[in-house]
Design a protein around this motif. Structure first.
Motif, short mmCIF file in Angstrom:
data_model
loop_
_atom_site.label_atom_id
_atom_site.label_comp_id
_atom_site.label_asym_id
_atom_site.label_seq_id
_atom_site.Cartn_x
_atom_site.Cartn_y
_atom_site.Cartn_z
N PHE A 1 0.84 -1.20 0.00
CA PHE A 1 0.00 0.00 0.00
C PHE A 1 0.87 1.25 0.00
CE2 PHE A 1 -2.02 3.48 2.26
CZ PHE A 1 -3.27 3.56 1.67
N HIS A 2 1.88 1.28 0.88
CA HIS A 2 2.69 2.49 1.02
C HIS A 2 3.72 2.63 -0.09
CE1 HIS A 2 1.09 1.61 5.07
NE2 HIS A 2 0.94 2.92 5.10
N LEU A 3 4.03 1.53 -0.76
CA LEU A 3 4.97 1.58 -1.86
C LEU A 3 4.32 1.88 -3.20
CD1 LEU A 3 7.33 -1.45 -1.13
CD2 LEU A 3 8.01 0.94 -1.27
N GLU A 4 3.01 1.86 -3.28
CA GLU A 4 2.33 1.98 -4.56
C GLU A 4 2.78 3.24 -5.30
OE1 GLU A 4 -2.15 1.90 -6.52
OE2 GLU A 4 -1.90 1.84 -4.36
N THR A 5 3.23 3.05 -6.54
CA THR A 5 3.75 4.18 -7.29
C THR A 5 2.69 5.25 -7.54
OG1 THR A 5 3.31 2.99 -9.34
CG2 THR A 5 5.52 2.82 -8.44
N GLY A 6 1.45 4.83 -7.78
CA GLY A 6 0.39 5.80 -8.06
C GLY A 6 0.15 6.75 -6.91
N ARG A 7 0.26 6.24 -5.68
CA ARG A 7 0.03 7.10 -4.51
C ARG A 7 1.10 8.18 -4.42
NH1 ARG A 7 -1.44 3.56 -1.86
NH2 ARG A 7 -3.64 4.11 -1.71
N LEU A 8 2.37 7.76 -4.55
CA LEU A 8 3.45 8.75 -4.50
C LEU A 8 3.36 9.71 -5.68
CD1 LEU A 8 6.01 9.65 -3.01
CD2 LEU A 8 7.31 8.08 -4.46
N CYS A 9 2.98 9.20 -6.84
CA CYS A 9 2.86 10.06 -8.03
C CYS A 9 1.81 11.15 -7.82
CB CYS A 9 2.51 9.21 -9.25
SG CYS A 9 2.35 10.14 -10.79
N VAL A 10 0.65 10.79 -7.28
CA VAL A 10 -0.40 11.78 -7.02
C VAL A 10 0.12 12.85 -6.06
CG1 VAL A 10 -2.65 12.16 -5.95
CG2 VAL A 10 -2.33 10.24 -7.52
N LEU A 11 0.74 12.42 -4.96
CA LEU A 11 1.19 13.37 -3.96
C LEU A 11 2.27 14.31 -4.49
CD1 LEU A 11 1.35 10.99 -0.85
CD2 LEU A 11 -0.36 12.77 -1.31
#
Length: 460
Positions: free
Chosen positions: A392-402
Motif C-alpha cells: 500500500f505504502h509503496l504503490e507508485t500511483g500514490r506517491l505520483c499523485v502526492l
C-alpha cells in the motif's frame, strides 16, 4: 537540423518528423491533439486510447473532443468516474459553448449533482434517460450509466479517467456506445476495489483491472496516443515525475525555468520550517527531515511539522506569479493542499491546523486529491516513520499523485531512514502468472524521488 547546434536531430537522422521534445511545447501538444481528434472522428477503429500525464490538459481534450463530435452532428455520451468530475465537465462545456444543449443524468440521491449547474439554461437535468431525449451530449457517472437499459447505442462515447475505471465498470456500459475515446492518466492510483480479486489476477477479463488494460488486452490494434506536455507541473518537477513514474511515456513541462515564482514578503526567522520553505520557493522542492524513528501512523511530531509548514507558508505573505504575465497574486489557503496516505493522518493534520487558526486549506488523502491542482502542496511521506514497506505504502500511483499536484513547489515532511527501509524490506508480494509487472515498481519510484529530495534537505 537543430537551430542551436547545426546538427541533425534524432528524428531527422531516422527520417521521421520532429518529435515532441524537438519542438516547442505548445506545438507538440497541438499536434498530439490534432492526431487524437482525427482518429476519434475519422479513424477506422472502435476506440482510441489517450495517455495523459498530470496536468496535460486531459479535461480540455475531453471538452474539445465533445464539441468536435457535437459540431459533426454525432450524439455523444460522456462517462466520468465521480459526480464532481461530471459536473466539472458540464461547466466547462456550458461555458465554452452556451448554445449547446447538454444533459446531466444523475441519481435520485440528494446532492448527486452540483446545484451550480442549474445556473446554465442549456443544461437539462434528469434522473432517467428518457427525460433527456433529443439532447446531443449527455454526461453521467459510470455508475449511473450502468442503469441505463433498452436504448439505442450512442454513436460515440468519451470515457474520462479511464485508468481509474475498473473493467467491470466498462463492461456494464459497453453496450451503450459504438465507438469511444478513452482518456486517462496511467501513472495515477489503480482502480479501487472493496473486495479481493486475486482469483482473477492474470486473466484478460480481471474485473479489478483498469478498463484500459482490459480493453487493450482484447483490442491491441486500437490506436494509442499520449499528451506530451504537462501544463501544471513546473520545470522543476516535470523531469522528476516523468522519469520516476512515466519512463515509457515521457513528457515535459509547458513552462521554462523562471516562468513561475513564489516570493515571500516576510524574510523568515531562520528556523528549519522557514528554511525548507525558502528552499522550496527557490528550487521547487523541499524536504523537512525529522529524526529517524518508528512511530504511530499519526506521528504527532510529523503531523505538527506539516501543520507548522502550512501556517508559516500562509503567514509569510507569499505571492505567486506565472507565465500568464498577470500581477503577482497572494497565496490564499484555497490554493494550498496537504496530502497524506491515510484518512486518520489527514484528520490529525486538520486538527493541528485548526489549533493554529488555519482554515480553508485542502487536507486529504492521495485518492481524493487525484485530479486536483494547487499552487503549493505539502506531503506527509507515505513511508515516514514506518517499520516496514507494505505494498500500500509503496504503490507508485500514490506517491505520483502526492508529488504532482503543484504548480509552484512541493514540501515533503518525512522522518529519516526511508532509504534504509527500502533497502532492508524487499518485496513479499506473491508473483502471479499473467500479471504484467508494473514498472517502475515502488522501490524504483521512491528511490528516484528520494535521490532528488536529498539535494533539498533541511533537518528538523
Amino acid at each position: 537540423m537543430s537551430a542551436s547546434t547545426g546538427t541533425a536531430t534524432t528524428s531527422e537522422r531516422a527520417g521521421l518528423p520532429p518529435g515532441p521534445e524537438e519542438i516547442d511545447p505548445a506545438s507538440a501538444a497541438a499536434r498530439a491533439t490534432r492526431a487524437i481528434l482525427r482518429d476519434t472522428l475519422r479513424g477506422p477503429g472502435r476506440g482510441v486510447v489517450v495517455d495523459s500525464p498530470p496536468g496535460a490538459g486531459k479535461s480540455t481534450l475531453v471538452v474539445n473532443a465533445a464539441l468536435e463530435l457535437a459540431d459533426a452532428g454525432r450524439p455523444l455520451m460522456v462517462v466520468a468516474q465521480t459526480n464532481a468530475q461530471v459536473d466539472d465537465l458540464v461547466r466547462r462545456l456550458a461555458e465554452k459553448r452556451p448554445d449547446l444543449p447538454l444533459g446531466r443524468l444523475h441519481s435520485a440521491e440528494p446532492g448527486s449533482y452540483d446545484p451550480a449547474i442549474e445556473d446554465y439554461p442549456q443544461v437539462r437535468r434528469g434522473k432517467q434517460i428518457g427525460e433527456l431525449s433529443g439532447v446531443g451530449v449527455v454526461l453521467a457517472t459510470a455508475a449511473k450509466w450502468a442503469w441505463v437499459k433498452g436504448v439505442d447505442p450512442w454513436p460515440h462515447a468519451i470515457v474520462d479517467e479511464a485508468y481509474q475505471m475498473r473493467s467491470d465498470g466498462l463492461l456494464a456500459v459497453a453496450g451503450l456506445f459504438e465507438r469511444a475515446l478513452f482518456v486517462g492518466d496511467p501513472g495515477q492510483l489503480d482502480p479501487f476495489s472493496q473486495v479481493g480479486a486475486e482469483q482473477w489476477a492474470g486473466l484478460t477479463y480481471d474485473p479489478a483491472a483498469s478498463a484500459v488494460s482490459t480493453l487493450l488486452a482484447h483490442n491491441p490494434e486500437l490506436p494509442q496516443h499520449r499528451l506530451p506536455v504537462s501544463w501544471r507541473l513546473p520545470a522543476s518537477a516535470a523531469p522528476l515525475v516523468s522519469r520516476a513514474f512515466y519512463p515509457f511515456t515521457p513528457f515535459r513541462a509547458g513552462t521554462a525555468p523562471g516562468d513561475r515564482s513564489l516570493v515571500f514578503g516576510d524574510r523568515g526567522d531562520g528556523g528549519p520550517v522557514d528554511r525548507v520553505l525558502d528552499e522550496a520557493a527557490d528550487s521547487g522542492w523541499g524536504l523537512l527531515e525529522l529524526p529517524a524513528a518508528h512511530t504511530p501512523r499519526t506521528d504527532p511530531e510529523a503531523v505538527a511539522a506539516v501543520a507548522e509548514v502550512v501556517r508559516r507558508l500562509l503567514s509569510r505573505e507569499a505571492r505567486t506569479s506565472d507565465e500568464r504575465g498577470e500581477p503577482a497574486a497572494p497565496l490564499t489557503p484555497s490554493r494550498v493542499a496537504v496530502g497524506t496516505a491515510h484518512r486518520d493522518q489527514a484528520s490529525a493534520v486538520r486538527a493541528q491546523l485548526s489549533r493554529r487558526g488555519v482554515e480553508g486549506v485542502t487536507v486529504d488523502t492521495a485518492n481524493r486529491l487525484q485530479g486536483r491542482e494547487f499552487e503549493v502542496t505539502v506531503m506527509l511521506h507515505p513511508l515516514s516513520g514506518r517499520p516496514d514497506a507494505s505494498a500500500f505504502h509503496l504503490e507508485t500511483g500514490r506517491l505520483c499523485v502526492l508529488a504532482s499536484r503543484h504548480r509552484q513547489c512541493c514540501v515533503v515532511v518525512c522522518r529519516a531512514g526511508v532509504a534504509e527501509l527500502l533497502d532492508e524490506h524487499p518485496s513479499t508480494e506473491p508473483v502471479q502468472l499473467g500479471v504484467r509487472v508494473k514498472f517502475p515498481d515502488g522501490w524504483e519510484a521512491h528511490q528516484a524521488v528520494l535521490e532528488l529530495l536529498r539535494e533539498h534537505r533541511v533537518p528538523w
